[in-house]
Design a protein around this motif. Structure first.
Motif, PDB file in Angstrom:
ATOM      1  N   LEU A 112       0.850  -1.179   0.000  1.00 25.94           N
ATOM      2  CA  LEU A 112       0.000   0.000   0.000  1.00 25.94           C
ATOM      3  C   LEU A 112       0.889   1.234   0.000  1.00 25.94           C
ATOM      4  O   LEU A 112       1.845   1.317   0.769  1.00 25.94           O
ATOM      5  CB  LEU A 112      -0.899   0.014   1.238  1.00 25.94           C
ATOM      6  CG  LEU A 112      -1.956  -1.071   1.308  1.00 25.94           C
ATOM      7  CD1 LEU A 112      -2.695  -0.992   2.627  1.00 25.94           C
ATOM      8  CD2 LEU A 112      -2.933  -0.942   0.164  1.00 25.94           C
ATOM      9  N   VAL A 113       0.582   2.187  -0.879  1.00 24.48           N
ATOM     10  CA  VAL A 113       1.402   3.394  -1.013  1.00 24.48           C
ATOM     11  C   VAL A 113       0.514   4.627  -1.123  1.00 24.48           C
ATOM     12  O   VAL A 113      -0.669   4.541  -1.447  1.00 24.48           O
ATOM     13  CB  VAL A 113       2.324   3.325  -2.249  1.00 24.48           C
ATOM     14  CG1 VAL A 113       3.343   2.224  -2.116  1.00 24.48           C
ATOM     15  CG2 VAL A 113       1.533   3.177  -3.517  1.00 24.48           C
ATOM     16  N   LEU A 114       1.103   5.776  -0.825  1.00 23.95           N
ATOM     17  CA  LEU A 114       0.486   7.074  -1.057  1.00 23.95           C
ATOM     18  C   LEU A 114       1.237   7.757  -2.185  1.00 23.95           C
ATOM     19  O   LEU A 114       2.464   7.677  -2.257  1.00 23.95           O
ATOM     20  CB  LEU A 114       0.561   7.938   0.200  1.00 23.95           C
ATOM     21  CG  LEU A 114      -0.194   7.437   1.417  1.00 23.95           C
ATOM     22  CD1 LEU A 114       0.101   8.321   2.616  1.00 23.95           C
ATOM     23  CD2 LEU A 114      -1.678   7.391   1.150  1.00 23.95           C
ATOM     24  N   ARG A 115       0.524   8.450  -3.079  1.00 21.86           N
ATOM     25  CA  ARG A 115       1.122   9.129  -4.224  1.00 21.86           C
ATOM     26  C   ARG A 115       1.110  10.632  -3.969  1.00 21.86           C
ATOM     27  O   ARG A 115       0.094  11.205  -3.581  1.00 21.86           O
ATOM     28  CB  ARG A 115       0.328   8.810  -5.488  1.00 21.86           C
ATOM     29  CG  ARG A 115       0.860   9.499  -6.730  1.00 21.86           C
ATOM     30  CD  ARG A 115       0.036   9.142  -7.927  1.00 21.86           C
ATOM     31  NE  ARG A 115      -1.341   9.609  -7.718  1.00 21.86           N
ATOM     32  CZ  ARG A 115      -2.344   9.319  -8.516  1.00 21.86           C
ATOM     33  NH1 ARG A 115      -2.174   8.551  -9.553  1.00 21.86           N
ATOM     34  NH2 ARG A 115      -3.547   9.786  -8.264  1.00 21.86           N
ATOM     35  N   LYS A 116       2.243  11.281  -4.203  1.00 21.46           N
ATOM     36  CA  LYS A 116       2.347  12.728  -4.013  1.00 21.46           C
ATOM     37  C   LYS A 116       1.521  13.449  -5.071  1.00 21.46           C
ATOM     38  O   LYS A 116       1.551  13.089  -6.237  1.00 21.46           O
ATOM     39  CB  LYS A 116       3.805  13.168  -4.117  1.00 21.46           C
ATOM     40  CG  LYS A 116       4.004  14.647  -3.840  1.00 21.46           C
ATOM     41  CD  LYS A 116       5.446  15.015  -3.896  1.00 21.46           C
ATOM     42  CE  LYS A 116       6.025  14.805  -2.525  1.00 21.46           C
ATOM     43  NZ  LYS A 116       7.314  15.440  -2.338  1.00 21.46           N
ATOM     44  N   VAL A 117       0.773  14.453  -4.645  1.00 24.06           N
ATOM     45  CA  VAL A 117      -0.024  15.261  -5.566  1.00 24.06           C
ATOM     46  C   VAL A 117       0.927  16.240  -6.231  1.00 24.06           C
ATOM     47  O   VAL A 117       1.517  17.092  -5.582  1.00 24.06           O
ATOM     48  CB  VAL A 117      -1.146  16.003  -4.819  1.00 24.06           C
ATOM     49  CG1 VAL A 117      -1.892  16.919  -5.760  1.00 24.06           C
ATOM     50  CG2 VAL A 117      -2.078  15.013  -4.159  1.00 24.06           C
ATOM     51  N   LEU A 118       1.102  16.100  -7.555  1.00 21.73           N
ATOM     52  CA  LEU A 118       2.069  16.902  -8.276  1.00 21.73           C
ATOM     53  C   LEU A 118       1.460  18.072  -9.023  1.00 21.73           C
ATOM     54  O   LEU A 118       2.180  18.903  -9.552  1.00 21.73           O
ATOM     55  CB  LEU A 118       2.837  16.006  -9.264  1.00 21.73           C
ATOM     56  CG  LEU A 118       3.617  14.869  -8.628  1.00 21.73           C
ATOM     57  CD1 LEU A 118       4.208  13.983  -9.703  1.00 21.73           C
ATOM     58  CD2 LEU A 118       4.704  15.413  -7.731  1.00 21.73           C
ATOM     59  N   HIS A 119       0.169  18.164  -9.091  1.00 22.56           N
ATOM     60  CA  HIS A 119      -0.474  19.238  -9.837  1.00 22.56           C
ATOM     61  C   HIS A 119      -1.288  20.113  -8.886  1.00 22.56           C
ATOM     62  O   HIS A 119      -1.738  19.676  -7.842  1.00 22.56           O
ATOM     63  CB  HIS A 119      -1.363  18.670 -10.935  1.00 22.56           C
ATOM     64  CG  HIS A 119      -2.466  17.821 -10.396  1.00 22.56           C
ATOM     65  ND1 HIS A 119      -2.275  16.533  -9.958  1.00 22.56           N
ATOM     66  CD2 HIS A 119      -3.779  18.070 -10.194  1.00 22.56           C
ATOM     67  CE1 HIS A 119      -3.411  16.034  -9.521  1.00 22.56           C
ATOM     68  NE2 HIS A 119      -4.337  16.937  -9.661  1.00 22.56           N
ATOM     69  N   ILE A 120      -1.457  21.340  -9.280  1.00 22.67           N
ATOM     70  CA  ILE A 120      -2.265  22.276  -8.500  1.00 22.67           C
ATOM     71  C   ILE A 120      -3.631  22.381  -9.165  1.00 22.67           C
ATOM     72  O   ILE A 120      -3.732  22.720 -10.340  1.00 22.67           O
ATOM     73  CB  ILE A 120      -1.613  23.671  -8.443  1.00 22.67           C
ATOM     74  CG1 ILE A 120      -0.200  23.578  -7.911  1.00 22.67           C
ATOM     75  CG2 ILE A 120      -2.447  24.643  -7.640  1.00 22.67           C
ATOM     76  CD1 ILE A 120      -0.091  23.076  -6.488  1.00 22.67           C
ATOM     77  N   THR A 121      -4.668  22.102  -8.429  1.00 26.46           N
ATOM     78  CA  THR A 121      -6.017  22.188  -8.971  1.00 26.46           C
ATOM     79  C   THR A 121      -6.581  23.587  -8.726  1.00 26.46           C
ATOM     80  O   THR A 121      -6.195  24.263  -7.774  1.00 26.46           O
ATOM     81  CB  THR A 121      -6.930  21.133  -8.317  1.00 26.46           C
ATOM     82  OG1 THR A 121      -6.941  21.352  -6.907  1.00 26.46           O
ATOM     83  CG2 THR A 121      -6.442  19.738  -8.609  1.00 26.46           C
ATOM     84  N   PRO A 122      -7.494  24.038  -9.569  1.00 26.23           N
ATOM     85  CA  PRO A 122      -8.057  25.387  -9.392  1.00 26.23           C
ATOM     86  C   PRO A 122      -8.813  25.546  -8.065  1.00 26.23           C
ATOM     87  O   PRO A 122      -8.887  26.630  -7.530  1.00 26.23           O
ATOM     88  CB  PRO A 122      -9.006  25.539 -10.567  1.00 26.23           C
ATOM     89  CG  PRO A 122      -8.699  24.455 -11.509  1.00 26.23           C
ATOM     90  CD  PRO A 122      -7.972  23.394 -10.769  1.00 26.23           C
ATOM     91  N   ASP A 123      -9.365  24.471  -7.541  1.00 26.78           N
ATOM     92  CA  ASP A 123     -10.116  24.563  -6.287  1.00 26.78           C
ATOM     93  C   ASP A 123      -9.265  24.152  -5.085  1.00 26.78           C
ATOM     94  O   ASP A 123      -9.799  23.770  -4.063  1.00 26.78           O
ATOM     95  CB  ASP A 123     -11.374  23.706  -6.367  1.00 26.78           C
ATOM     96  CG  ASP A 123     -11.057  22.230  -6.573  1.00 26.78           C
ATOM     97  OD1 ASP A 123      -9.941  21.923  -7.032  1.00 26.78           O
ATOM     98  OD2 ASP A 123     -11.926  21.405  -6.271  1.00 26.78           O
ATOM     99  N   SER A 124      -7.949  24.254  -5.205  1.00 24.04           N
ATOM    100  CA  SER A 124      -7.094  23.848  -4.092  1.00 24.04           C
ATOM    101  C   SER A 124      -7.236  24.817  -2.929  1.00 24.04           C
ATOM    102  O   SER A 124      -7.646  25.964  -3.092  1.00 24.04           O
ATOM    103  CB  SER A 124      -5.633  23.782  -4.547  1.00 24.04           C
ATOM    104  OG  SER A 124      -5.173  25.070  -4.850  1.00 24.04           O
TER     105      SER A 124
END
Length: 78
Positions: free
Chosen positions: A19-31
């Motif tokens: 089991l792993v967690l993935r780093k969020v690499l993009h910025i979403t407009p609703d961040s």
């Protein structure tokens, strides 16, 4: 300088079924700015390639088509 950096790097080895967690690499407009999530998941490792590319699948079994670099993952311990 490279030798000092490499001495402190911890290498993670992933196996199918981990089991792993993935780093969020993009910025979403609703961040939410600095309160946004840094990691996404958990995911299950489906396949590991030699160049540290990893194919993930969701917990419900749907497979992600694109491979992910191992540097953008960390192990998840429930």
């Amino acid at each position: 300088m490279a030798r000092a950096f490499n001495a402190r790097v911890r290498h993670c080895e992933f196996k199918p079924g981990d089991l792993v967690l993935r780093k969020v690499l993009h910025i979403t407009p609703d961040s939410r700015g600095k309160f946004a999530y840094k990691y996404d998941g958990p995911f299950v490792v489906k396949e590991v390639f030699s160049g540290e590319a990893i194919i993930l699948r969701d917990m419900d079994g749907t497979e992600n088509a694109l491979p992910v670099n191992a540097d953008a993952l960390k192990k998840y311990y429930p």
